[in-house]
Design a protein around this motif. Sequence first.
Motif, mmCIF file in Angstrom:
data_model
loop_
_atom_site.group_PDB
_atom_site.id
_atom_site.type_symbol
_atom_site.label_atom_id
_atom_site.label_comp_id
_atom_site.label_asym_id
_atom_site.label_seq_id
_atom_site.Cartn_x
_atom_site.Cartn_y
_atom_site.Cartn_z
ATOM 1 N N ILE A 342 46.132 -53.572 -36.987
ATOM 2 C CA ILE A 342 45.816 -53.261 -38.389
ATOM 3 C C ILE A 342 45.836 -51.750 -38.615
ATOM 4 C CG2 ILE A 342 43.972 -53.299 -40.122
ATOM 5 C CD1 ILE A 342 43.237 -56.086 -39.127
ATOM 6 N N VAL A 343 45.308 -50.998 -37.666
ATOM 7 C CA VAL A 343 45.342 -49.533 -37.771
ATOM 8 C C VAL A 343 46.786 -49.042 -37.805
ATOM 9 C CG1 VAL A 343 44.835 -47.383 -36.539
ATOM 10 C CG2 VAL A 343 43.081 -49.160 -36.727
ATOM 11 N N ALA A 344 47.650 -49.646 -36.987
ATOM 12 C CA ALA A 344 49.067 -49.249 -36.974
ATOM 13 C C ALA A 344 49.719 -49.538 -38.319
ATOM 14 C CB ALA A 344 49.800 -49.985 -35.857
ATOM 15 N N VAL A 345 49.471 -50.721 -38.878
ATOM 16 C CA VAL A 345 50.040 -51.079 -40.176
ATOM 17 C C VAL A 345 49.531 -50.145 -41.259
ATOM 18 C CG1 VAL A 345 50.128 -52.870 -41.965
ATOM 19 C CG2 VAL A 345 50.388 -53.495 -39.563
ATOM 20 N N TRP A 346 48.229 -49.888 -41.273
ATOM 21 C CA TRP A 346 47.640 -49.007 -42.288
ATOM 22 C C TRP A 346 48.203 -47.587 -42.164
ATOM 23 C CZ3 TRP A 346 44.807 -44.499 -42.197
ATOM 24 C CH2 TRP A 346 44.226 -44.123 -43.410
ATOM 25 N N THR A 347 48.365 -47.097 -40.923
ATOM 26 C CA THR A 347 48.872 -45.740 -40.707
ATOM 27 C C THR A 347 50.284 -45.586 -41.257
ATOM 28 O OG1 THR A 347 47.523 -45.493 -38.713
ATOM 29 C CG2 THR A 347 49.399 -43.996 -38.972
ATOM 30 N N PHE A 348 51.142 -46.543 -40.939
ATOM 31 C CA PHE A 348 52.519 -46.440 -41.428
ATOM 32 C C PHE A 348 52.593 -46.699 -42.929
ATOM 33 C CE2 PHE A 348 53.474 -47.017 -36.901
ATOM 34 C CZ PHE A 348 54.384 -45.983 -36.731
ATOM 35 N N ARG A 349 51.711 -47.529 -43.462
ATOM 36 C CA ARG A 349 51.650 -47.738 -44.911
ATOM 37 C C ARG A 349 51.220 -46.443 -45.607
ATOM 38 N NH1 ARG A 349 52.900 -50.637 -49.576
ATOM 39 N NH2 ARG A 349 51.167 -50.467 -51.023
ATOM 40 N N TYR A 350 50.226 -45.754 -45.049
ATOM 41 C CA TYR A 350 49.764 -44.472 -45.603
ATOM 42 C C TYR A 350 50.871 -43.428 -45.509
ATOM 43 C CZ TYR A 350 47.087 -40.135 -46.026
ATOM 44 O OH TYR A 350 46.637 -38.901 -46.406
ATOM 45 N N TRP A 351 51.568 -43.413 -44.377
ATOM 46 C CA TRP A 351 52.674 -42.470 -44.188
ATOM 47 C C TRP A 351 53.771 -42.717 -45.222
ATOM 48 C CZ3 TRP A 351 57.487 -43.703 -41.291
ATOM 49 C CH2 TRP A 351 58.319 -42.577 -41.144
ATOM 50 N N LEU A 352 54.028 -43.990 -45.524
ATOM 51 C CA LEU A 352 55.044 -44.328 -46.514
ATOM 52 C C LEU A 352 54.640 -43.834 -47.901
ATOM 53 C CD1 LEU A 352 57.674 -45.883 -47.216
ATOM 54 C CD2 LEU A 352 56.258 -47.918 -47.535
ATOM 55 N N CYS A 353 53.355 -43.996 -48.250
ATOM 56 C CA CYS A 353 52.866 -43.540 -49.566
ATOM 57 C C CYS A 353 52.974 -42.025 -49.688
ATOM 58 C CB CYS A 353 51.423 -43.986 -49.768
ATOM 59 S SG CYS A 353 51.237 -45.783 -49.945
ATOM 60 N N VAL A 354 52.593 -41.317 -48.622
ATOM 61 C CA VAL A 354 52.676 -39.846 -48.635
ATOM 62 C C VAL A 354 54.137 -39.403 -48.775
ATOM 63 C CG1 VAL A 354 52.325 -37.767 -47.238
ATOM 64 C CG2 VAL A 354 50.543 -39.544 -47.340
ATOM 65 N N LYS A 355 55.026 -40.093 -48.063
ATOM 66 C CA LYS A 355 56.437 -39.736 -48.125
ATOM 67 C C LYS A 355 57.013 -39.949 -49.504
ATOM 68 C CE LYS A 355 60.745 -40.472 -45.593
ATOM 69 N NZ LYS A 355 61.424 -41.228 -44.512
ATOM 70 N N LYS A 356 56.579 -41.015 -50.195
ATOM 71 C CA LYS A 356 57.055 -41.276 -51.555
ATOM 72 C C LYS A 356 56.592 -40.179 -52.505
ATOM 73 C CE LYS A 356 57.923 -46.200 -51.985
ATOM 74 N NZ LYS A 356 57.586 -47.430 -52.735
ATOM 75 N N GLN A 357 55.366 -39.703 -52.330
ATOM 76 C CA GLN A 357 54.831 -38.673 -53.217
ATOM 77 C C GLN A 357 55.539 -37.343 -53.029
ATOM 78 O OE1 GLN A 357 50.640 -38.604 -52.422
ATOM 79 N NE2 GLN A 357 50.247 -40.584 -53.399
ATOM 80 N N THR A 358 55.990 -37.074 -51.798
ATOM 81 C CA THR A 358 56.636 -35.787 -51.537
ATOM 82 C C THR A 358 58.120 -35.799 -51.877
ATOM 83 O OG1 THR A 358 56.987 -36.489 -49.233
ATOM 84 C CG2 THR A 358 55.011 -35.200 -49.718
ATOM 85 N N ASP A 359 58.715 -37.017 -51.993
ATOM 86 C CA ASP A 359 60.146 -37.101 -52.330
ATOM 87 C C ASP A 359 60.411 -36.719 -53.785
ATOM 88 O OD1 ASP A 359 60.732 -37.848 -49.791
ATOM 89 O OD2 ASP A 359 60.848 -40.009 -50.206
#
Length: 359
Positions: A342-359
Amino acid sequence: MLDTTRFAYYVPTLSFSFEHDIRARFQRLHLRAQSLFISLQSMSKYPCTANDVPAIFREPFIRRGYRSIHKPWSYYWKSLFHKHNETINVWSHLLGIVYMFYLLYYYNQRLNFFGNSHSWPFAVSLATATIMFACSAFAHLLHSKSDSIHRTCFAIDYVGVSLHGFGSGFLHIYYSAPEWYYNKIEYQYIFILLLVAITACVLNCFAQHHYRRPYPPMKRVCQFLPCGILWVYSVIPLIVRLVPMQFPLDTISMCHAGQMIFFIIGATLFAFDLPQRFCPGTLDFFGQGHQLFHLCIYFVTICQMHGVFWDYEASRTIIDQRTKPDLIFCAGSMICLILCDIVAVWTFRYWLCVKKQTD
């Protein structure tokens, strides 16, 4: 010579003659089957083609039956009862959940999960298989809503894969491994199995969130290699038990060999997009490699559970003399894996959200 006239008199509903053109009959039967198969593949309610949806939702060699994106959640829940190119994938694993509950009842009657602590590894494996089926069913049902939901759903699916691999290894080491091997490697085996299962989930989540279509070969390496290592490690106790093979195989050995053969067949069909690779657009509703993989997983589970149960029955005197499994160790290792995944899924989900905001 047989009097077929008299036979037809007594069985008038059967049109039978030795002079009948067998070749023509088979040709007509083939045409009927072909017509039925073509009509079975028709999916008019979900008319989207691969060209109508973003690249992330397209499956290789699957042309039709895609669901629209950005619809209300009810649209995807209702699609459970309609025809699209994920219907079989969803229902096959929903039925898998029902089958797991049946096995839970069936083996509880024989092993007494509440009163027999030596049966707890069996209960852990049934629980992880149930979670695997549930994660996969809901991933296939809901992933079409959006890009981020798609990635998150299949990241959760990898949690199920990780858990099932762990549960299988736990089952094999406790009941099917030779006694000398069990005494030598029990706790080390479980610890390494836990690390391999976590690694499989992390690398699959990474591949799902990092790579974009058209996917490079490295994506499949990141997905299939750790899953393959997890599977190989989980069946090492079976390999140690079976080698050297003595023919003819007994029933238990046939179950263990069967589950490995079915997994290899299913994984090959899934990994190489077979058989739809040879007939793009023909198997959009039924007959895809992924669906055949699901079917193979059923056979793997049947062979696995029955083979391991018979191992326990055959070696019950020896197994029951071992130190009783600790509930915290059995349930705790599974819960630890779930939390790490669950921590792995949440981490990559958070990383995806951050990446979308910076694009």
